[in-house]
Structures are given as structure tokens and as C-alpha cells.
Write a protein that holds these residues in place. Structure first.
Motif, PDB file in Angstrom:
ATOM      1  N   ALA A  33      23.042  44.555  28.988  1.00  0.00           N
ATOM      2  CA  ALA A  33      24.500  44.313  28.735  1.00  0.00           C
ATOM      3  C   ALA A  33      24.817  45.047  27.510  1.00  0.00           C
ATOM      4  CB  ALA A  33      24.772  42.848  28.026  1.00  0.00           C
ATOM      5  N   ILE A  34      26.146  45.598  27.682  1.00  0.00           N
ATOM      6  CA  ILE A  34      26.795  46.626  26.470  1.00  0.00           C
ATOM      7  C   ILE A  34      27.823  46.017  25.716  1.00  0.00           C
ATOM      8  CG2 ILE A  34      27.846  48.857  26.047  1.00  0.00           C
ATOM      9  CD1 ILE A  34      24.856  49.124  26.865  1.00  0.00           C
ATOM     10  N   GLY A  35      27.636  45.952  24.519  1.00  0.00           N
ATOM     11  CA  GLY A  35      28.806  45.500  23.707  1.00  0.00           C
ATOM     12  C   GLY A  35      29.269  46.818  22.903  1.00  0.00           C
ATOM     13  N   TRP A  36      30.576  46.738  22.759  1.00  0.00           N
ATOM     14  CA  TRP A  36      31.173  47.682  21.990  1.00  0.00           C
ATOM     15  C   TRP A  36      31.869  46.923  20.725  1.00  0.00           C
ATOM     16  CZ3 TRP A  36      31.819  52.872  22.772  1.00  0.00           C
ATOM     17  CH2 TRP A  36      31.590  53.346  23.877  1.00  0.00           C
ATOM     18  N   PHE A  37      31.703  47.550  19.676  1.00  0.00           N
ATOM     19  CA  PHE A  37      31.962  46.982  18.441  1.00  0.00           C
ATOM     20  C   PHE A  37      32.753  48.247  17.484  1.00  0.00           C
ATOM     21  CE2 PHE A  37      29.085  43.337  17.800  1.00  0.00           C
ATOM     22  CZ  PHE A  37      28.248  43.743  18.969  1.00  0.00           C
ATOM     23  N   ARG A  38      33.235  47.920  16.503  1.00  0.00           N
ATOM     24  CA  ARG A  38      34.131  48.707  15.697  1.00  0.00           C
ATOM     25  C   ARG A  38      33.969  48.462  14.116  1.00  0.00           C
ATOM     26  NH1 ARG A  38      40.341  48.010  17.401  1.00  0.00           N
ATOM     27  NH2 ARG A  38      40.780  46.009  16.650  1.00  0.00           N
ATOM     28  N   GLN A  39      33.976  49.214  13.405  1.00  0.00           N
ATOM     29  CA  GLN A  39      33.895  49.010  11.942  1.00  0.00           C
ATOM     30  C   GLN A  39      34.719  49.778  11.247  1.00  0.00           C
ATOM     31  OE1 GLN A  39      30.049  48.958  10.204  1.00  0.00           O
ATOM     32  NE2 GLN A  39      30.640  47.632   8.459  1.00  0.00           N
ATOM     33  N   CYS A  96      28.637  51.348  20.511  1.00  0.00           N
ATOM     34  CA  CYS A  96      28.052  50.703  21.664  1.00  0.00           C
ATOM     35  C   CYS A  96      26.637  50.349  21.279  1.00  0.00           C
ATOM     36  CB  CYS A  96      28.120  51.514  22.863  1.00  0.00           C
ATOM     37  SG  CYS A  96      26.890  53.076  22.984  1.00  0.00           S
ATOM     38  N   ALA A  97      26.384  49.100  21.756  1.00  0.00           N
ATOM     39  CA  ALA A  97      25.313  48.379  21.677  1.00  0.00           C
ATOM     40  C   ALA A  97      24.665  47.875  22.848  1.00  0.00           C
ATOM     41  CB  ALA A  97      25.331  47.620  20.493  1.00  0.00           C
ATOM     42  N   ALA A  98      23.311  47.547  22.876  1.00  0.00           N
ATOM     43  CA  ALA A  98      23.056  46.830  24.374  1.00  0.00           C
ATOM     44  C   ALA A  98      21.621  46.032  23.776  1.00  0.00           C
ATOM     45  CB  ALA A  98      22.219  48.181  25.008  1.00  0.00           C
ATOM     46  N   ARG A  99      21.632  45.160  24.659  1.00  0.00           N
ATOM     47  CA  ARG A  99      20.623  44.032  24.522  1.00  0.00           C
ATOM     48  C   ARG A  99      20.347  43.811  25.939  1.00  0.00           C
ATOM     49  NH1 ARG A  99      24.471  39.075  22.590  1.00  0.00           N
ATOM     50  NH2 ARG A  99      24.728  37.945  24.680  1.00  0.00           N
ATOM     51  N   ALA A 100      19.063  43.303  26.151  1.00  0.00           N
ATOM     52  CA  ALA A 100      18.395  42.795  27.525  1.00  0.00           C
ATOM     53  C   ALA A 100      18.939  41.326  27.652  1.00  0.00           C
ATOM     54  CB  ALA A 100      17.001  42.922  27.637  1.00  0.00           C
ATOM     55  N   ASN A 114      19.999  44.830  20.505  1.00  0.00           N
ATOM     56  CA  ASN A 114      18.586  45.437  19.865  1.00  0.00           C
ATOM     57  C   ASN A 114      18.741  46.991  19.744  1.00  0.00           C
ATOM     58  OD1 ASN A 114      17.803  43.413  22.125  1.00  0.00           O
ATOM     59  ND2 ASN A 114      16.792  43.019  19.884  1.00  0.00           N
ATOM     60  N   TYR A 115      19.689  47.738  20.479  1.00  0.00           N
ATOM     61  CA  TYR A 115      20.002  49.127  20.493  1.00  0.00           C
ATOM     62  C   TYR A 115      21.264  49.608  20.235  1.00  0.00           C
ATOM     63  CZ  TYR A 115      15.719  48.395  23.280  1.00  0.00           C
ATOM     64  OH  TYR A 115      14.426  47.893  23.652  1.00  0.00           O
ATOM     65  N   TRP A 116      21.324  50.637  19.341  1.00  0.00           N
ATOM     66  CA  TRP A 116      22.771  51.051  18.940  1.00  0.00           C
ATOM     67  C   TRP A 116      23.010  52.434  19.132  1.00  0.00           C
ATOM     68  CZ3 TRP A 116      26.922  47.708  17.068  1.00  0.00           C
ATOM     69  CH2 TRP A 116      26.650  46.280  16.830  1.00  0.00           C
ATOM     70  N   GLY A 117      24.109  52.850  19.196  1.00  0.00           N
ATOM     71  CA  GLY A 117      24.576  54.158  19.295  1.00  0.00           C
ATOM     72  C   GLY A 117      24.888  54.663  17.669  1.00  0.00           C
ATOM     73  N   GLN A 118      25.061  55.912  17.414  1.00  0.00           N
ATOM     74  CA  GLN A 118      25.432  56.524  16.032  1.00  0.00           C
ATOM     75  C   GLN A 118      26.882  56.330  15.572  1.00  0.00           C
ATOM     76  OE1 GLN A 118      25.606  58.340  18.641  1.00  0.00           O
ATOM     77  NE2 GLN A 118      27.355  59.683  18.389  1.00  0.00           N
ATOM     78  N   GLY A 119      27.780  55.669  16.679  1.00  0.00           N
ATOM     79  CA  GLY A 119      28.945  55.722  16.414  1.00  0.00           C
ATOM     80  C   GLY A 119      29.959  56.983  16.439  1.00  0.00           C
ATOM     81  N   THR A 120      31.209  56.568  16.955  1.00  0.00           N
ATOM     82  CA  THR A 120      32.055  57.843  16.987  1.00  0.00           C
ATOM     83  C   THR A 120      33.533  57.283  16.217  1.00  0.00           C
ATOM     84  OG1 THR A 120      33.436  59.203  18.516  1.00  0.00           O
ATOM     85  CG2 THR A 120      32.931  56.861  19.243  1.00  0.00           C
TER      86      THR A 120
END
Length: 126
Positions: A33-39, A96-100, A114-120
Motif C-alpha cells: 500500500a502507498i501512502g502520500w504524506f507532506r511536511q 510517498c511511503a509503502a507498507r506491506a 516501512n519504506y520512504w522516498g526522499q521527498g519532492t
């Protein structure tokens, strides 16, 4: 090992649109599953959306519901976030982030991924 890379950020005027893409490598996204986050500066990381590649379940936080849309490209192994009607308060670094798994429990909690991109960076300004 799953790796994620976001792209598509930039500067856009209020009311404009951007499309962010989360590209995966090292594994297919089929079972994730993919989650989108922002900070935003000085703020906590906020969960925006959840998309299960396994069963298609999709959720959005209220602040982006009706403006943001998640979609998947199976061939490219990517998940995209289409952002319309952007506002200055949407300015932030987007991840974006991913989890099983297939359950959407705590989908907006960054600790559950568990997994994260570097951000944009997305900047909405006139």
C-alpha cells in the motif's frame, strides 16, 4: 529491498495543478500500500492519502478530498498523486511511503510505513 523515488514537484500558482509520481524499484508494488504524506516547515508530517495496490482501497484526508486523486500505473510500477486546485497551504515537501499488507489501519500514521522516498518540494505561490 523496495526503493521509492518521488518526482513532479515544483512551483505552481494557486488554483493550479501538479502530478507527483512515486516510482518503485527493487520490487513490484502489487503487495504494498502507498501512502502520500507532506511536511510543511515547522509542522508534523501529515498523511494525505492511502492506496492499496492489492485491493484498490483508497482513502484521503479531509483537507485534500475532492482535490487530490491517487492512481497506479501497473506497467511502470508507479503510483501518482494528481493535485488540483492547489492552495498556498499545500506548500510542503511531499513524500510517498509503502507498507506491506492490505489493511488500512492507521493509514495516516507515518510510523506504520516501512519504506520512504526522499521527498519532492511543492510550492504554491503567486
Amino acid at each position: 529491498q523496495l526503493q521509492l523515488v518521488e518526482s513532479g514537484g515544483g512551483l505552481v500558482q494557486p488554483g493550479g495543478s501538479l502530478r507527483l509520481t512515486c516510482a518503485a524499484s527493487g520490487s513490484t508494488l502489487d503487495d504494498y500500500a502507498i501512502g502520500w504524506f507532506r511536511q510543511a516547515p515547522g509542522k508534523e508530517r501529515e498523511g494525505l492519502s492511502y492506496f492499496s495496490n492489492k485491493n484498490g482501497a483508497t482513502y484521503y484526508t479531509n483537507s485534500v478530498k475532492g482535490r487530490f486523486t491517487v492512481s497506479r500505473d501497473n506497467v511502470k510500477n508507479t503510483v501518482s498523486l494528481q493535485m488540483n486546485s492547489l492552495k498556498p497551504e499545500d506548500t510542503a515537501v511531499y513524500y510517498c511511503a509503502a507498507r506491506a499488507g492490505t489493511t488500512a489501519w492507521n493509514w495516516a500514521s507515518n510510523w506504520s510505513y516501512n519504506y520512504w522516498g526522499q521527498g519532492t518540494q511543492v510550492t504554491v505561490s503567486s
